[in-house]
Write a protein that holds these residues in place. Structure first.
Motif, PDB file in Angstrom:
ATOM      1  N   ILE A 149      48.713  75.495  88.881  1.00 46.56           N
ATOM      2  CA  ILE A 149      49.111  76.606  89.508  1.00 46.56           C
ATOM      3  C   ILE A 149      50.543  76.497  89.065  1.00 46.56           C
ATOM      4  CG2 ILE A 149      49.815  75.519  91.742  1.00 46.56           C
ATOM      5  CD1 ILE A 149      48.286  78.063  92.677  1.00 46.56           C
ATOM      6  N   GLU A 150      51.224  75.390  88.688  1.00 44.87           N
ATOM      7  CA  GLU A 150      52.870  75.702  88.417  1.00 44.87           C
ATOM      8  C   GLU A 150      53.108  76.335  87.120  1.00 44.87           C
ATOM      9  OE1 GLU A 150      51.268  72.471  88.835  1.00 44.87           O
ATOM     10  OE2 GLU A 150      52.084  72.355  91.186  1.00 44.87           O
ATOM     11  N   ASN A 151      52.159  76.255  86.245  1.00 44.29           N
ATOM     12  CA  ASN A 151      52.153  76.799  84.930  1.00 44.29           C
ATOM     13  C   ASN A 151      51.422  78.188  84.881  1.00 44.29           C
ATOM     14  OD1 ASN A 151      53.254  76.605  82.015  1.00 44.29           O
ATOM     15  ND2 ASN A 151      51.083  76.226  81.673  1.00 44.29           N
ATOM     16  N   LEU A 152      50.697  78.830  85.915  1.00 47.33           N
ATOM     17  CA  LEU A 152      50.441  79.992  85.880  1.00 47.33           C
ATOM     18  C   LEU A 152      50.908  81.257  86.584  1.00 47.33           C
ATOM     19  CD1 LEU A 152      46.500  78.501  86.702  1.00 47.33           C
ATOM     20  CD2 LEU A 152      47.784  79.283  84.515  1.00 47.33           C
ATOM     21  N   LEU A 153      50.723  82.359  85.948  1.00 41.82           N
ATOM     22  CA  LEU A 153      51.430  83.586  86.722  1.00 41.82           C
ATOM     23  C   LEU A 153      50.189  84.539  86.600  1.00 41.82           C
ATOM     24  CD1 LEU A 153      55.231  84.185  85.605  1.00 41.82           C
ATOM     25  CD2 LEU A 153      54.244  83.807  87.960  1.00 41.82           C
ATOM     26  N   TYR A 154      50.348  85.507  87.555  1.00 39.91           N
ATOM     27  CA  TYR A 154      49.444  86.614  87.608  1.00 39.91           C
ATOM     28  C   TYR A 154      50.447  87.990  86.995  1.00 39.91           C
ATOM     29  CZ  TYR A 154      46.120  90.310  88.839  1.00 39.91           C
ATOM     30  OH  TYR A 154      45.149  91.550  88.876  1.00 39.91           O
ATOM     31  N   VAL A 155      50.054  88.400  86.023  1.00 40.62           N
ATOM     32  CA  VAL A 155      51.009  89.373  85.168  1.00 40.62           C
ATOM     33  C   VAL A 155      50.306  90.626  84.767  1.00 40.62           C
ATOM     34  CG1 VAL A 155      52.669  87.717  84.364  1.00 40.62           C
ATOM     35  CG2 VAL A 155      50.763  88.445  82.841  1.00 40.62           C
ATOM     36  N   CYS A 156      50.764  91.625  84.454  1.00 40.29           N
ATOM     37  CA  CYS A 156      50.151  92.687  84.054  1.00 40.29           C
ATOM     38  C   CYS A 156      49.415  92.577  82.343  1.00 40.29           C
ATOM     39  CB  CYS A 156      51.134  94.110  83.732  1.00 40.29           C
ATOM     40  SG  CYS A 156      52.343  93.938  82.818  1.00 40.29           S
ATOM     41  N   SER A 157      48.623  93.069  82.202  1.00 36.96           N
ATOM     42  CA  SER A 157      47.906  93.132  81.038  1.00 36.96           C
ATOM     43  C   SER A 157      48.680  93.278  79.949  1.00 36.96           C
ATOM     44  CB  SER A 157      46.688  93.819  80.950  1.00 36.96           C
ATOM     45  OG  SER A 157      46.929  95.056  81.116  1.00 36.96           O
ATOM     46  N   GLN A 158      49.610  94.147  79.863  1.00 40.16           N
ATOM     47  CA  GLN A 158      50.856  94.538  78.742  1.00 40.16           C
ATOM     48  C   GLN A 158      51.498  93.467  78.389  1.00 40.16           C
ATOM     49  OE1 GLN A 158      50.192  96.781  81.413  1.00 40.16           O
ATOM     50  NE2 GLN A 158      49.255  98.577  80.658  1.00 40.16           N
ATOM     51  N   CYS A 159      52.166  92.878  79.476  1.00 40.14           N
ATOM     52  CA  CYS A 159      52.993  91.835  79.139  1.00 40.14           C
ATOM     53  C   CYS A 159      52.329  90.483  78.806  1.00 40.14           C
ATOM     54  CB  CYS A 159      53.788  91.507  80.587  1.00 40.14           C
ATOM     55  SG  CYS A 159      55.014  92.642  80.931  1.00 40.14           S
ATOM     56  N   ASN A 160      51.208  90.152  79.161  1.00 43.58           N
ATOM     57  CA  ASN A 160      50.406  88.955  78.760  1.00 43.58           C
ATOM     58  C   ASN A 160      49.863  89.324  77.346  1.00 43.58           C
ATOM     59  OD1 ASN A 160      49.249  86.518  79.167  1.00 43.58           O
ATOM     60  ND2 ASN A 160      47.240  87.336  79.327  1.00 43.58           N
ATOM     61  N   LEU A 161      49.708  90.469  77.121  1.00 48.13           N
ATOM     62  CA  LEU A 161      49.115  90.624  75.262  1.00 48.13           C
ATOM     63  C   LEU A 161      50.275  90.513  74.717  1.00 48.13           C
ATOM     64  CD1 LEU A 161      46.532  93.341  76.122  1.00 48.13           C
ATOM     65  CD2 LEU A 161      46.196  91.074  75.626  1.00 48.13           C
TER      66      LEU A 161
END
Length: 194
Positions: A149-161
């Motif tokens: 959990i310390e290394n995970l973020l919920y981000v928008c698909s555009q930013c993740n891609l």
């Protein structure tokens, strides 16, 4: 009678000797020998296709045996690779080095984002819908990042891609134009360690 028989033998021998001297017997001997050779050659030629066919069959049988052995070796190696792959996958899961994120962890990350970032992408600040976001490894798995959990973020698909497998610093400096220092302080403030 015995004298006639012996005289007949003597005459036959004389005729043979005369034939040798005249060359008749030698010519007929050569002729007979040639007939013998032709007969043997015909027999050999008749047997030759069978021998070639047998040799071809043996060669094909040998190739088929080699092919079967190769297939057996490949199947054995595939089984071993699968065993090792399963072992490696189990080890990765135990260490948290897997791309597969358990549903419970996904839910925690999404809930955390809704609370700490008000449902917005931590990178670009755009609002994320529940089905439109991605879970991002802040520090990529390919570089040794863990699925914690310390290394995970919920981000928008555009930013993740856009981020793909780059580190947060690489993403900020070259792909998005974000300020790395400000973003890293914000993420550290909410308990993210990367």
């Amino acid at each position: 009678m015995t004298s006639k028989t012996s005289s007949q033998k003597i005459r036959a021998t004389i005729i043979k000797i005369e034939g040798w001297l005249n060359g008749e017997l030698s010519r007929s001997g050569v002729y007979v020998y040639r007939l013998y050779l032709h007969q043997k050659q015909r027999e050999y030629e008749a047997k030759l296709p069978l021998a070639i066919e047998r040799e071809e069959q043996l060669r094909l049988a040998s190739q088929q045996a080699k092919l079967k052995e190769t297939e057996r070796i490949i199947k054995t190696r595939e089984k071993e690779a699968l065993k090792h792959a399963d072992t490696r996958a189990i080890a990765r899961r135990a260490l948290g080095k897997t791309r597969q994120i358990p549903l419970v962890l996904k839910t925690q990350v999404i809930d955390e984002n809704n609370i700490k970032f008000e449902g917005k992408c931590p990178y670009c600040s755009n609002l994320i819908g529940t089905n439109r976001g991605h879970i991002d490894h802040i520090y990529p798995i390919i570089m040794g990042g863990l699925t914690k959990i310390e290394n995970l973020l919920y981000v928008c698909s555009q930013c993740n891609l856009k981020k793909s497998s780059s580190t947060l610093m690489e993403f900020c400096t070259s792909k998005s134009g974000l300020n790395f220092e400000i973003l890293s302080k914000e993420l550290n403030a909410v308990g993210k360690r990367f």
